[in-house]
Motif scaffolding. Structure first.
Motif, PDB file in Angstrom:
ATOM      1  N   THR A  58     -23.767  39.407 -33.751  1.00 46.38           N
ATOM      2  CA  THR A  58     -22.843  40.643 -34.543  1.00 46.38           C
ATOM      3  C   THR A  58     -22.351  41.493 -33.365  1.00 46.38           C
ATOM      4  OG1 THR A  58     -23.835  40.205 -36.710  1.00 46.38           O
ATOM      5  CG2 THR A  58     -22.586  42.199 -36.320  1.00 46.38           C
TER       6      THR A  58
ATOM      7  N   ASP B  62     -30.689  47.885 -40.423  1.00 46.19           N
ATOM      8  CA  ASP B  62     -30.934  46.761 -41.587  1.00 46.19           C
ATOM      9  C   ASP B  62     -32.348  46.678 -41.750  1.00 46.19           C
ATOM     10  OD1 ASP B  62     -28.198  46.699 -42.134  1.00 46.19           O
ATOM     11  OD2 ASP B  62     -27.819  45.024 -41.174  1.00 46.19           O
TER      12      ASP B  62
ATOM     13  N   SER C  84     -34.719  44.189 -39.446  1.00 43.23           N
ATOM     14  CA  SER C  84     -34.131  43.945 -38.158  1.00 43.23           C
ATOM     15  C   SER C  84     -35.160  44.181 -36.957  1.00 43.23           C
ATOM     16  CB  SER C  84     -32.758  44.652 -37.910  1.00 43.23           C
ATOM     17  OG  SER C  84     -33.454  45.948 -37.699  1.00 43.23           O
TER      18      SER C  84
ATOM     19  N   VAL D  94     -26.832  47.759 -37.200  1.00 41.55           N
ATOM     20  CA  VAL D  94     -27.391  46.438 -37.216  1.00 41.55           C
ATOM     21  C   VAL D  94     -29.012  46.629 -37.157  1.00 41.55           C
ATOM     22  CG1 VAL D  94     -28.280  44.510 -35.681  1.00 41.55           C
ATOM     23  CG2 VAL D  94     -25.426  44.782 -36.115  1.00 41.55           C
TER      24      VAL D  94
ATOM     25  N   PRO E 299     -28.006  39.422 -35.794  1.00 37.13           N
ATOM     26  CA  PRO E 299     -27.757  40.775 -35.459  1.00 37.13           C
ATOM     27  C   PRO E 299     -27.133  40.841 -33.935  1.00 37.13           C
ATOM     28  CG  PRO E 299     -29.837  40.538 -36.543  1.00 37.13           C
ATOM     29  CD  PRO E 299     -29.282  39.253 -36.319  1.00 37.13           C
TER      30      PRO E 299
END
Length: 273
Positions: free
Chosen positions: A81, A24, A27, A21, A78
């Protein structure tokens, strides 16, 4: 942090998801870290919810849906997740799930500091705060008082650090004061220092010196300790004129006392024995 086997496996899995995450593009690791720590606050105050999301006897998908329904509009994608990965795994008990989310939140904040090229600054600020607590036991007692409210402790931390530290340091300090994990607040802050150093595979050397060390002396000491412990050393130095002369170096549980005060203490012990 002590975890049973199932919880260690769950944390490893969630840690890998956190890495994905945070890797990415776009982010914000610091924001994800703050959101995860806000969930720690939520779960700390809601024992029923904490048990529900950590109940390994229920359907993992049902636990994910529960988290989704409660938090979808409150935290970023994020962070959600990562939390769904957490609650979809089997944890040994609710407390260890809570400890795991806390660890992930702290890790994300340190990743944020690393990406902003200020991990050294955060590490040093945490170290200095811990030294303040060591030298002011009355402050340690106040911050460690379990009967004090969370808001009172947060307010005191903010009063102490004001705008003198990085925002990431401030968030970490506030959170560790609220959940010191069964240790003193100073010890818990030192744990954060070690987490920060470990991100670059460094061991922490806490040095107490009678006098200020020059840059050359620091470099030489770090190099010597690096050879002794066979890994890079994060050197943190605090002053204590009462040592008289010399240094006291702590690496993990090992103490190297080369101070005048330490030598005098050794002589006194020999005479007393």
């Amino acid at each position: 942090m002590t975890l049973h086997a199932a919880s260690r496996e769950a944390l490893d899995f969630a840690g890998n998801r956190l890495d994905e995450v945070l890797g990415d593009a776009g982010s914000d690791p610091s924001a994800v870290g703050e959101e995860l720590l806000s969930v720690v606050d939520l779960l700390t105050g809601e024992s029923g919810l904490r048990r529900a999301v950590s109940d390994g006897s229920t359907d993992p998908e049902a636990r994910k849906r529960l988290v989704d329904s409660l938090l979808r509009d409150k935290i970023s994608g994020p962070a959600l997740t990562v939390l769904q990965t957490v609650v979809g795994s089997r944890w040994s008990n609710p407390r260890e799930l809570l400890d795991g989310v806390e660890y992930l939140g702290r890790t994300a904040l340190l990743v944020g500091a690393e990406k902003a090229d200020k991990l050294d600054t955060v590490e040093d600020e945490l170290f200095r705060f811990a030294r303040i607590l060591v030298n002011r036991p009355e402050l340690e007692r106040v911050l460690g008082d379990r009967s004090a409210s969370a808001e009172a402790k947060r307010g005191l931390v903010r009063q102490l650090v004001a705008d003198k530290v990085d925002p990431i340091s401030k968030v970490l300090l506030e959170q560790v004061v609220l959940r010191p994990g069964g240790r003193s607040v100073a010890e818990s802050v030192d744990g954060l220092v070690e987490m920060a150093a470990a991100r670059r595979d460094r061991a922490v050397a806490r040095v107490t010196s009678a006098t200020e060390l020059t840059a050359e002396q620091r470099e030489r000491l770090a190099a010597q300790l690096g050879r002794v412990y066979d890994r890079p050393i994060a050197l943190h130095v605090a002053l204590d004129p009462e040592l008289g002369a010399g240094l006291v170096v702590r690496v993990g549980d090992e103490v190297i006392d080369g101070s005048a005060a330490g030598r005098l203490d050794a002589v006194r012990r020999q005479l007393a024995g």
